[in-house]
Design a protein around this motif. Structure first.
Motif, PDB file in Angstrom:
ATOM      1  N   TRP A   1      -3.749  35.659   7.476  1.00  0.00           N
ATOM      2  CA  TRP A   1      -3.553  35.606   8.928  1.00  0.00           C
ATOM      3  C   TRP A   1      -4.779  36.085   9.677  1.00  0.00           C
ATOM      4  CZ3 TRP A   1       1.682  38.533   8.313  1.00  0.00           C
ATOM      5  CH2 TRP A   1       2.598  37.692   7.693  1.00  0.00           C
TER       6      TRP A   1
ATOM      7  N   ALA B   1      -6.804  33.666  12.117  1.00  0.00           N
ATOM      8  CA  ALA B   1      -7.040  34.018  13.525  1.00  0.00           C
ATOM      9  C   ALA B   1      -8.530  34.004  13.850  1.00  0.00           C
ATOM     10  CB  ALA B   1      -6.415  35.376  13.842  1.00  0.00           C
TER      11      ALA B   1
ATOM     12  N   ASP C   1      -9.660  30.196  13.693  1.00  0.00           N
ATOM     13  CA  ASP C   1      -9.054  29.365  14.740  1.00  0.00           C
ATOM     14  C   ASP C   1      -9.340  29.904  16.135  1.00  0.00           C
ATOM     15  OD1 ASP C   1      -7.179  27.152  15.571  1.00  0.00           O
ATOM     16  OD2 ASP C   1      -6.060  28.877  16.345  1.00  0.00           O
ATOM     17  N   ASN C   2      -9.032  31.171  16.376  1.00  0.00           N
ATOM     18  CA  ASN C   2      -9.088  31.726  17.728  1.00  0.00           C
ATOM     19  C   ASN C   2     -10.480  32.188  18.157  1.00  0.00           C
ATOM     20  OD1 ASN C   2      -6.294  31.339  17.807  1.00  0.00           O
ATOM     21  ND2 ASN C   2      -5.879  33.405  17.106  1.00  0.00           N
TER      22      ASN C   2
ATOM     23  N   TYR D   1      -7.352  23.961  13.433  1.00  0.00           N
ATOM     24  CA  TYR D   1      -6.357  24.771  12.747  1.00  0.00           C
ATOM     25  C   TYR D   1      -6.108  24.352  11.294  1.00  0.00           C
ATOM     26  CZ  TYR D   1      -2.616  21.294  13.350  1.00  0.00           C
ATOM     27  OH  TYR D   1      -1.843  20.171  13.292  1.00  0.00           O
TER      28      TYR D   1
ATOM     29  N   THR E   1      -0.557  31.128  15.602  1.00  0.00           N
ATOM     30  CA  THR E   1      -0.562  32.275  14.693  1.00  0.00           C
ATOM     31  C   THR E   1       0.855  32.587  14.219  1.00  0.00           C
ATOM     32  OG1 THR E   1      -2.540  33.164  15.761  1.00  0.00           O
ATOM     33  CG2 THR E   1      -1.235  34.698  14.435  1.00  0.00           C
TER      34      THR E   1
ATOM     35  N   LYS F   1       1.769  30.090  11.681  1.00  0.00           N
ATOM     36  CA  LYS F   1       1.106  30.401  10.418  1.00  0.00           C
ATOM     37  C   LYS F   1       1.890  31.458   9.647  1.00  0.00           C
ATOM     38  CE  LYS F   1      -2.207  30.087   7.498  1.00  0.00           C
ATOM     39  NZ  LYS F   1      -1.528  29.531   6.344  1.00  0.00           N
TER      40      LYS F   1
END
Length: 138
Positions: free
Chosen positions: A28, A32, A35-36, A42, A114, A117
């Motif tokens: 995770w 994150a 992706d973020n 993604y 998220t 995920k």
């Protein structure tokens, strides 16, 4: 079914739950980040996070959960190949779930991706444990 109810099976499941929890946090966190923060698509972010997570999962699982297994004594490359192969199938499940959540259901904000995920990882967790316990480290 009898094998699933044995105390040793339950202990390994609990151990794998904690190992899986650590690996999930790794996954995770990298998801994150990719992706973020880095704004990687993604699906690619899922694949990249998978590599880090599976590596952590194998190492910790081997040190704690399946430490008594002699199945791959002197054959670590074979063991790692099996782990990554099984995990790759889990990755396909994971990516399919991410596609369902993000693209089909429209959960496409940073927070919802998220959360998606996290749910996908939880579902795939059971696949990974059962295959490792019943097939790889039988």
């Amino acid at each position: 079914m009898r094998k699933i109810l044995e105390i040793s099976f339950v202990r390994q499941f609990i151990s794998y739950f904690f190992v899986g929890g650590i690996a999930a946090l790794v996954e995770w966190g990298f998801f994150a980040l990719f992706d973020n923060v880095l704004h990687i698509h993604y699906i690619l972010a899922t694949c990249l996070a998978f590599v880090f997570s599976t590596s952590a999962n194998w190492l910790l699982g081997r040190l704690w959960t399946f430490k008594d297994s002699q199945a791959y004594e002197g054959k670590r490359a074979t063991e790692i190949l099996y782990i990554f192969s099984v995990s790759a199938i889990g990755l396909l499940f994971n990516m399919g779930l991410m596609y369902l959540f993000v693209t089909i259901l429209g959960l496409n904000s940073a927070v919802l991706k998220t959360i998606s995920k996290i749910f996908a990882t939880g579902i795939v967790f059971f696949w990974n444990f059962l295959i490792r316990k019943l097939v790889i480290y039988k």
